[in-house]
Design a protein around this motif. Structure first.
Motif, mmCIF file in Angstrom:
data_model
loop_
_atom_site.group_PDB
_atom_site.id
_atom_site.type_symbol
_atom_site.label_atom_id
_atom_site.label_comp_id
_atom_site.label_asym_id
_atom_site.label_seq_id
_atom_site.Cartn_x
_atom_site.Cartn_y
_atom_site.Cartn_z
ATOM 1 N N ARG A 172 -18.852 -2.496 -5.325
ATOM 2 C CA ARG A 172 -17.523 -1.980 -5.645
ATOM 3 C C ARG A 172 -17.071 -1.041 -4.529
ATOM 4 N N LYS A 173 -15.882 -1.272 -4.031
ATOM 5 C CA LYS A 173 -15.370 -0.535 -2.866
ATOM 6 C C LYS A 173 -15.376 0.976 -3.111
ATOM 7 N N VAL A 174 -15.918 1.704 -2.161
ATOM 8 C CA VAL A 174 -16.065 3.157 -2.272
ATOM 9 C C VAL A 174 -14.859 3.890 -1.706
ATOM 10 N N HIS A 175 -14.456 3.564 -0.480
ATOM 11 C CA HIS A 175 -13.390 4.295 0.209
ATOM 12 C C HIS A 175 -12.042 3.618 -0.043
ATOM 13 N N GLN A 176 -11.078 4.395 -0.533
ATOM 14 C CA GLN A 176 -9.798 3.836 -0.967
ATOM 15 C C GLN A 176 -8.650 4.415 -0.136
ATOM 16 N N PRO A 177 -7.891 3.567 0.556
ATOM 17 C CA PRO A 177 -6.794 4.044 1.388
ATOM 18 C C PRO A 177 -5.452 3.993 0.668
ATOM 19 N N LEU A 178 -4.532 4.855 1.053
ATOM 20 C CA LEU A 178 -3.097 4.676 0.832
ATOM 21 C C LEU A 178 -2.720 4.263 -0.580
ATOM 22 N N ASP A 187 -14.457 -4.171 -15.651
ATOM 23 C CA ASP A 187 -15.577 -3.585 -16.385
ATOM 24 C C ASP A 187 -14.949 -2.869 -17.574
ATOM 25 N N GLY A 188 -14.789 -3.585 -18.680
ATOM 26 C CA GLY A 188 -13.989 -3.062 -19.778
ATOM 27 C C GLY A 188 -12.548 -2.947 -19.324
ATOM 28 N N ASP A 189 -11.962 -1.773 -19.500
ATOM 29 C CA ASP A 189 -10.580 -1.541 -19.059
ATOM 30 C C ASP A 189 -10.500 -1.036 -17.627
ATOM 31 N N THR A 190 -11.632 -0.833 -16.986
ATOM 32 C CA THR A 190 -11.667 -0.310 -15.617
ATOM 33 C C THR A 190 -11.633 -1.455 -14.619
ATOM 34 N N ARG A 191 -10.898 -1.251 -13.510
ATOM 35 C CA ARG A 191 -10.760 -2.266 -12.475
ATOM 36 C C ARG A 191 -11.348 -1.749 -11.161
ATOM 37 N N TYR A 192 -12.050 -2.637 -10.449
ATOM 38 C CA TYR A 192 -12.636 -2.302 -9.153
ATOM 39 C C TYR A 192 -12.235 -3.356 -8.128
ATOM 40 N N ASN A 193 -12.018 -2.908 -6.903
ATOM 41 C CA ASN A 193 -11.932 -3.823 -5.771
ATOM 42 C C ASN A 193 -13.381 -4.140 -5.406
ATOM 43 N N ALA A 194 -13.790 -5.392 -5.601
ATOM 44 C CA ALA A 194 -15.215 -5.706 -5.586
ATOM 45 C C ALA A 194 -15.542 -6.868 -4.663
ATOM 46 N N ASN A 241 -6.245 3.917 -5.009
ATOM 47 C CA ASN A 241 -6.838 4.543 -6.193
ATOM 48 C C ASN A 241 -5.895 4.507 -7.392
ATOM 49 N N LEU A 242 -4.610 4.196 -7.168
ATOM 50 C CA LEU A 242 -3.679 4.051 -8.281
ATOM 51 C C LEU A 242 -3.917 2.759 -9.042
ATOM 52 N N CYS A 243 -4.639 1.837 -8.416
ATOM 53 C CA CYS A 243 -4.876 0.524 -9.018
ATOM 54 C C CYS A 243 -6.337 0.278 -9.354
ATOM 55 N N TYR A 244 -7.235 0.873 -8.576
ATOM 56 C CA TYR A 244 -8.659 0.603 -8.742
ATOM 57 C C TYR A 244 -9.439 1.908 -8.858
ATOM 58 N N LEU A 304 0.850 -1.180 0.000
ATOM 59 C CA LEU A 304 0.000 0.000 0.000
ATOM 60 C C LEU A 304 0.888 1.234 0.000
ATOM 61 N N GLY A 305 0.310 2.357 -0.307
ATOM 62 C CA GLY A 305 1.075 3.587 -0.379
ATOM 63 C C GLY A 305 1.415 3.880 -1.821
ATOM 64 N N GLY A 306 1.600 5.124 -2.119
ATOM 65 C CA GLY A 306 1.922 5.517 -3.476
ATOM 66 C C GLY A 306 2.565 6.882 -3.484
ATOM 67 N N GLY A 307 1.890 7.835 -2.841
ATOM 68 C CA GLY A 307 2.434 9.179 -2.774
ATOM 69 C C GLY A 307 2.737 9.720 -4.159
ATOM 70 N N ASP A 308 3.937 10.258 -4.311
ATOM 71 C CA ASP A 308 4.376 10.791 -5.606
ATOM 72 C C ASP A 308 5.041 9.675 -6.398
ATOM 73 N N GLU A 309 4.250 8.714 -6.795
ATOM 74 C CA GLU A 309 4.778 7.534 -7.461
ATOM 75 C C GLU A 309 5.258 7.890 -8.867
ATOM 76 N N SER A 310 6.416 7.383 -9.230
ATOM 77 C CA SER A 310 6.960 7.630 -10.561
ATOM 78 C C SER A 310 6.218 6.794 -11.589
#
Length: 297
Positions: A121-127, A100-107, A130-133, A52-58
């Motif tokens: 589909r998961k609403v609240h996204q931590p750390l 869902d097509g090219d879109t990915r959800y944590n479901a 959102n970079l993945c889902y 988990l975590g991403g911040g200023d991911e390259s």
């Protein structure tokens, strides 16, 4: 009418065939206990994120992260149909990565031998999740053989508004599935002392008590990537009492109760939380966030 509920703390990774074997073993164990409902963890099919975590991911780091995602499965695809066939007469809730097509959800999905009963589909996204889902956009409730249900995934449980929305939608049982890890910044050798484990337990009991319903919380076990999971799968009654739990171990917790009678007892006294709400005073709760006022140094 009594309902028997089982909930798992179990380890799931990328190997799909191993996941099916684990799911099959848990269904068999739950069947032996006479279970009507089995709740499995978040990301049971394909595993969770390795970190988990991403911040200023390259861009390079983002590409590596995207290449390590779990397999993306369609809601109507053969993978979930296989689990539905395994479930038979039992109602089963589990998590997966939805395509869902090219879109990915944590479901999450609840199903039985007849097919899919409800999805979320998961609403609240931590750390950095959102970079993945992508995020979901609502909290549906739906009818099942064990009663009206709703679902949440992991970080959702930290938001009382989410559970309240499901309660107002008539949910009698909320399945809260997780891949909830230990603290990364305040590690402790005794998992019972881990502050993220303690938060997990507090949220579970509070959400059940606030809404006076049945709360079923699953979780991943073991480790995956850099994450170590707190286990602590549990069934909580409408008075906030823990009816069964796995503690900090992998396993299956089971409890039998009359869902409607338990809710009637909790809501039939002097305090019926849904009845006694004052929604005309809660406008600020649903106003858009003003980030500059909610951020602390």
């Amino acid at each position: 009418m009594s309902t028997t509920i089982s909930v798992a703390s179990a380890q799931f990774g990328r190997d799909m065939e191993e996941a099916y074997r684990t799911i099959g073993a848990l269904i068999e164990q739950a069947n032996e206990r006479g279970s009507d409902l089995l709740v499995l963890p978040e990301a049971a099919l394909g595993g969770y994120l390795p970190s988990l975590g991403g911040g200023d991911e390259s861009p390079e780091a983002r590409q590596r992260r995207l290449e390590s995602l779990p397999p993306a499965l369609e809601l109507g695809g053969p993978e979930l149909a296989r689990v539905a066939a395994m479930a038979g007469d039992m109602t089963v809730t589990l998590g997966f990565c939805e395509a869902d097509g090219d879109t990915r959800y944590n479901a999450a999905v609840t199903l039985c031998g007849d097919g899919i009963l409800g999805s979320y589909r998961k609403v609240h996204q931590p750390l950095g999740e959102n970079l993945c889902y992508s995020a979901g956009s609502g909290y549906p409730t739906f009818e099942t053989p064990v009663g009206r249900m709703g679902m949440q995934i992991c970080y959702d449980k930290a938001f009382p508004e989410a559970a309240r929305a499901l309660s107002l939608g008539g949910a009698e049982i909320i399945a809260s599935i997780s891949a909830w890890p230990t603290s990364r910044t305040n590690t402790t050798p005794n998992m019972d002392d881990d502050r993220w484990k303690q938060r997990f337990d507090i949220y579970d009991r509070a959400r059940a008590l606030e809404n006076q319903l049945i709360w079923v919380a699953s979780n991943q076990a073991g480790t995956f990537g850099s994450l170590r999971f707190v286990c602590s799968a549990k069934i909580v009654g409408p008075g906030g009492e823990v009816l069964a739990d796995t503690g900090t171990e992998e396993g299956l917790a089971t409890a039998t109760l009359d869902v409607k009678d338990a809710m009637r007892a909790a809501r039939g006294g002097g305090m019926y939380n849904l009845r006694d709400r004052r929604p005309e005073l809660y406008g600020s709760v649903t106003e858009p966030n003003r980030v500059e006022e909610l951020t602390y140094a």
